[in-house]
Every structure is written in structure tokens, then in C-alpha cells.
Design an enzyme around this catalytic site. Structure first.
Site, PDB file in Angstrom:
ATOM      1  CE1 TYR A  16      37.862  30.597 -52.228  1.00  0.00           C
ATOM      2  CE2 TYR A  16      36.819  31.945 -53.918  1.00  0.00           C
ATOM      3  CZ  TYR A  16      37.950  31.392 -53.360  1.00  0.00           C
ATOM      4  OH  TYR A  16      39.172  31.632 -53.932  1.00  0.00           O
ATOM      5  N   GLY A  41      50.101  27.839 -55.479  1.00  0.00           N
ATOM      6  CA  GLY A  41      51.137  27.712 -54.469  1.00  0.00           C
ATOM      7  C   GLY A  41      52.395  27.069 -55.006  1.00  0.00           C
ATOM      8  N   GLY A  76      49.933  25.851 -48.762  1.00  0.00           N
ATOM      9  CA  GLY A  76      49.253  25.229 -49.893  1.00  0.00           C
ATOM     10  C   GLY A  76      50.124  25.155 -51.128  1.00  0.00           C
ATOM     11  CB  ALA A  77      53.719  25.375 -51.517  1.00  0.00           C
ATOM     12  CG  ASN A  78      49.904  20.280 -52.052  1.00  0.00           C
ATOM     13  OD1 ASN A  78      49.311  21.337 -52.182  1.00  0.00           O
ATOM     14  ND2 ASN A  78      49.318  19.176 -51.623  1.00  0.00           N
ATOM     15  N   GLY A 131      48.887  23.895 -57.946  1.00  0.00           N
ATOM     16  CA  GLY A 131      48.267  25.138 -58.382  1.00  0.00           C
ATOM     17  C   GLY A 131      49.121  26.375 -58.200  1.00  0.00           C
ATOM     18  CB  SER A 138      39.129  35.405 -54.525  1.00  0.00           C
ATOM     19  OG  SER A 138      38.257  35.022 -55.568  1.00  0.00           O
TER      20      SER A 138
END
Length: 288
Positions: A163, A26, A20-22, A24, A137
């Protein structure tokens, strides 16, 4: 000690995989690792967005496709990997206000945030040399784990509880994986981290009511910290001299913001028997 990304030690010669590094957290994490000299792999579902993100990073990067909501995609990612991974950062996560399901039929939060990362870690574990970071979280405290109803078939679905359950699963996974690694005398450490309240866009799905959007925006301005500061606990967890099984979060009030420090977790997240049972469920669900 008021640790920041400026304290990140030299990472030259090391390979770091960030899911998820694209965007935020990440992207902020990937950017700092690359700045410190690491070769950073952006493991993302949308490779076009991943390439755009990589172009914004000064340093050595590559983009590989990984859809955590599809176990076949996870397997393909792992099958194509052929070299050591120094640090695996299980960062990617999602929220959805409506009940949805992954390609494999899992409830979307549990399937993506937990089962996808569980399978990924299992597949590449023999190649990991140093550390596994699991993103949790504060929401893990707002729910409970029902192993007999992970898909919310009997319970009334609420997005925050779903979540939170996936984030609780992340913490239980981290502790059980560390127990197993310690038992096998592996030098690999597992450390969990959470960003506090960071402005990552995670809570701005298209189906969010206008009032909730407004309140989230107000909270982001008044309470939240930037994605860059939100990434500090991850970076600290990945490089600091701390024990495997630790949990890192911000040191500010209610752990919403601040500098990274060791933090506590709920009693349910600390339950070794629940962690063992979740592991068994996860193995069956992911066939790993």
C-alpha cells in the site's frame, strides 16, 4: 489559518470528478463540492452504491462507472467523457492484506491506486482546465520503490509495504506530471494531499485479524478524525491559492489530524529521477 470546508469558495458552474466517491473521504469530498455549487461526478466501481451516495448529496450530481482495477473500464469512462473537467480528484484507494491482482495482472495496490489513476489522468488530461488532486498517504514513508518488482514477485509481500509503495507512486506521479505540465506551459496544477488518520473504513477488509480490527477501532476513536475533516486537505488542495506540486496534509502532531497546511514528503518521494523512471514504467504498463 484554521481552514475548514466552510471556507470552500463558491464552485458554481464548475465540474468536479471524484473517484471512489460512494463512501468515506470521496463521499465527504463530493458532498462539500456539491454544497459549494459544483456539478459533481461520482466515478465509482459500484454504480448502485454510487446512486445511493448521490441521493444523500444536496446539489448537482451524476454517477458514472469507473473500475480503476480494469484499464478497459478506465478507457470506456474516458471515451464517454465529452466536456471540460475543472477539477479531477484522484481519491479512490484500497488496501488488501492478501496479494491480489487487477484484471490486467498488476499487483492490486499498484494497479488500482496508481496505474488506474495514471491512465485515467492521461486519457482526460486534454479536458482538464484547472487542477488535478492526487491522494497520497502517510504510509508513503513506510516503504521504498522497487521498479523491477512492482508486483512483489521476488520480495516478501506485506500489505502495508505494498500500500505504501502505491502511495509513494502517487506522490512521484504528481511531481512528474506537474513538471511536464510546467514544461509545456500548461496552466493546470497538480497538488497532492493526504487525510492524516481518518475513519474511512479503508483498513477494515474482511481478512483483517480480530486483534488488528480492535486496535484499528481504538485508534479510530482516540486518534483519527472524521471523513469530513479528513477531506479538508483535498478540498484545500483543490481550491487554495498554492503552487502546483504542493503537498497538503493536516497540521496536527505527526500530521494525523488537524487543519490543512503544506507538508513535507520523504526524500524518495522527492526524487525527480525516480519519478521520471516510474512515469516511463507507467506509460508502458497502461499503454498511454
Amino acid at each position: 489559518m484554521r481552514w475548514t470546508a466552510a471556507d470552500l469558495p463558491d464552485q458554481s458552474g464548475r465540474t468536479v470528478v471524484v473517484t471512489g466517491a460512494n463512501s468515506g473521504l470521496g463521499l465527504a469530498t463530493a458532498r462539500e463540492f456539491a454544497r459549494a455549487g459544483a456539478h459533481v461526478v461520482l466515478a465509482v466501481r459500484n454504480t448502485d452504491k454510487g446512486e445511493a451516495a448521490a441521493a444523500s448529496i444536496a446539489g448537482s450530481t451524476e454517477v458514472r462507472r469507473l473500475d480503476l482495477a480494469d484499464l478497459a473500464s478506465v478507457r470506456r469512462f474516458a471515451d464517454k467523457w465529452d466536456r471540460p473537467i475543472d477539477i479531477l480528484v484522484n481519491n479512490a484507494g484500497l488496501t488488501s492484506r492478501t496479494l491480489g491482482h487487477t484484471v490486467d495482472g498488476f499487483e492490486m495496490h499498484m494497479g488500482t491506486n496508481h496505474f488506474g489513476h495514471f491512465a485515467l489522468t492521461q486519457h482526460v488530461l486534454p479536458l482538464i482546465t484547472d487542477r488535478i488532486i492526487v491522494l497520497a498517504s502517510l504510509a508513503h514513508r513506510r516503504t521504498t520503490m522497487d521498479l523491477s518488482d512492482l508486483g512483489w514477485d521476488r520480495r516478501t509481500y506485506t500489505w502495508l509495504a505494498a500500500y505504501g509503495q502505491s502511495k509513494l507512486a502517487n506522490l512521484l506521479f504528481a511531481s512528474e506530471l506537474q513538471r511536464r505540465l510546467t514544461e509545456s506551459r500548461s496552466p493546470v496544477k497538480v497538488v497532492a494531499a493526504h487525510p492524516g488518520w481518518a475513519t474511512t473504513g479503508l483498513n477494515l477488509d474482511d481478512d483483517v485479524p480480530v486483534f488488528e480490527r480492535v486496535m484499528t477501532a481504538v485508534g479510530d476513536r482516540v486518534v483519527a478524525q472524521s471523513p469530513e475533516a479528513g477531506a479538508w486537505p483535498t478540498l484545500f488542495a483543490a481550491t487554495a491559492d498554492i503552487a502546483g506540486g504542493s503537498y497538503v496534509g493536516p497540521d496536527g502532531r505527526f500530521e494525523t489530524r488537524g487543519h490543512p497546511t503544506l507538508v513535507g514528503r520523504s526524500s524518495e518521494a522527492s526524487d525527480p529521477e525516480l519519478a521520471r523512471r516510474l512515469w516511463e514504467v507507467s506509460e508502458r504498463a497502461t499503454s498511454t
